[in-house]
Design a protein around this motif. Structure first.
Motif, PDB file in Angstrom:
ATOM      1  N   GLN A  85      -1.405   3.905   9.197  1.00  0.00           N
ATOM      2  CA  GLN A  85      -1.681   4.439   7.869  1.00  0.00           C
ATOM      3  C   GLN A  85      -3.133   4.165   7.466  1.00  0.00           C
ATOM      4  OE1 GLN A  85       0.578   2.629   4.709  1.00  0.00           O
ATOM      5  NE2 GLN A  85      -0.061   4.138   3.205  1.00  0.00           N
ATOM      6  N   ILE A  86      -3.614   2.969   7.761  1.00  0.00           N
ATOM      7  CA  ILE A  86      -5.003   2.616   7.438  1.00  0.00           C
ATOM      8  C   ILE A  86      -5.964   3.537   8.183  1.00  0.00           C
ATOM      9  CG2 ILE A  86      -6.766   0.824   7.755  1.00  0.00           C
ATOM     10  CD1 ILE A  86      -4.457  -1.215   7.191  1.00  0.00           C
ATOM     11  N   GLY A  87      -5.708   3.772   9.454  1.00  0.00           N
ATOM     12  CA  GLY A  87      -6.550   4.679  10.233  1.00  0.00           C
ATOM     13  C   GLY A  87      -6.564   6.079   9.651  1.00  0.00           C
ATOM     14  N   GLN A  88      -5.409   6.552   9.234  1.00  0.00           N
ATOM     15  CA  GLN A  88      -5.330   7.886   8.635  1.00  0.00           C
ATOM     16  C   GLN A  88      -6.104   7.948   7.325  1.00  0.00           C
ATOM     17  OE1 GLN A  88      -1.059   8.147   8.480  1.00  0.00           O
ATOM     18  NE2 GLN A  88      -0.936   9.224  10.445  1.00  0.00           N
ATOM     19  N   LEU A  89      -5.977   6.913   6.522  1.00  0.00           N
ATOM     20  CA  LEU A  89      -6.695   6.884   5.248  1.00  0.00           C
ATOM     21  C   LEU A  89      -8.208   6.818   5.467  1.00  0.00           C
ATOM     22  CD1 LEU A  89      -4.344   4.469   3.249  1.00  0.00           C
ATOM     23  CD2 LEU A  89      -4.560   6.952   2.984  1.00  0.00           C
ATOM     24  N   ARG A  90      -8.627   6.078   6.475  1.00  0.00           N
ATOM     25  CA  ARG A  90     -10.064   6.026   6.798  1.00  0.00           C
ATOM     26  C   ARG A  90     -10.566   7.402   7.211  1.00  0.00           C
ATOM     27  NH1 ARG A  90     -11.712   0.482   9.925  1.00  0.00           N
ATOM     28  NH2 ARG A  90     -11.535  -0.840   8.092  1.00  0.00           N
ATOM     29  N   GLN A  91      -9.783   8.101   8.009  1.00  0.00           N
ATOM     30  CA  GLN A  91     -10.178   9.450   8.432  1.00  0.00           C
ATOM     31  C   GLN A  91     -10.296  10.399   7.241  1.00  0.00           C
ATOM     32  OE1 GLN A  91      -7.238  10.406  11.439  1.00  0.00           O
ATOM     33  NE2 GLN A  91      -8.732  10.011  13.060  1.00  0.00           N
ATOM     34  N   LEU A  92      -9.490  10.143   6.222  1.00  0.00           N
ATOM     35  CA  LEU A  92      -9.543  10.978   5.021  1.00  0.00           C
ATOM     36  C   LEU A  92     -10.688  10.589   4.088  1.00  0.00           C
ATOM     37  CD1 LEU A  92      -5.722  11.218   4.243  1.00  0.00           C
ATOM     38  CD2 LEU A  92      -7.211  13.030   5.143  1.00  0.00           C
ATOM     39  N   GLY A  93     -11.415   9.531   4.445  1.00  0.00           N
ATOM     40  CA  GLY A  93     -12.573   9.123   3.667  1.00  0.00           C
ATOM     41  C   GLY A  93     -12.291   8.124   2.561  1.00  0.00           C
TER      42      GLY A  93
END
Length: 72
Positions: free
Chosen positions: A25-33
């Motif tokens: 989830q953290i990785g996905q949120l980082r990708q979303l900026g």
């Protein structure tokens, strides 16, 4: 070699999940900026707690990957 690499990769992902279940989830949120503060809020912890957990995860993974790369 590909089979053993795949097995080791899955072991690494398992270890990450043990240490910090929200890692994907953290990785996905980082990708979303998302900012670090926004990510901390999204996963329900304070910014300092989030930073501390990431630091611990990084240290644990560095130790694990050293053995991982040696094929242990």
């Amino acid at each position: 070699d590909m089979v053993s690499d795949s097995i080791r990769f899955h072991q690494l992902l398992g270890r990450i999940n043990e240490l910090m279940p929200q890692a994907v989830q953290i990785g996905q949120l980082r990708q979303l900026g998302y900012t670090e503060e926004a990510i901390a809020a999204e996963i329900g912890v304070g910014r300092k707690t989030y930073a501390y957990r990431l630091k611990k995860l990084k240290a644990a993974l560095e130790a694990y990957t050293t053995d991982f790369l040696k094929g242990k």
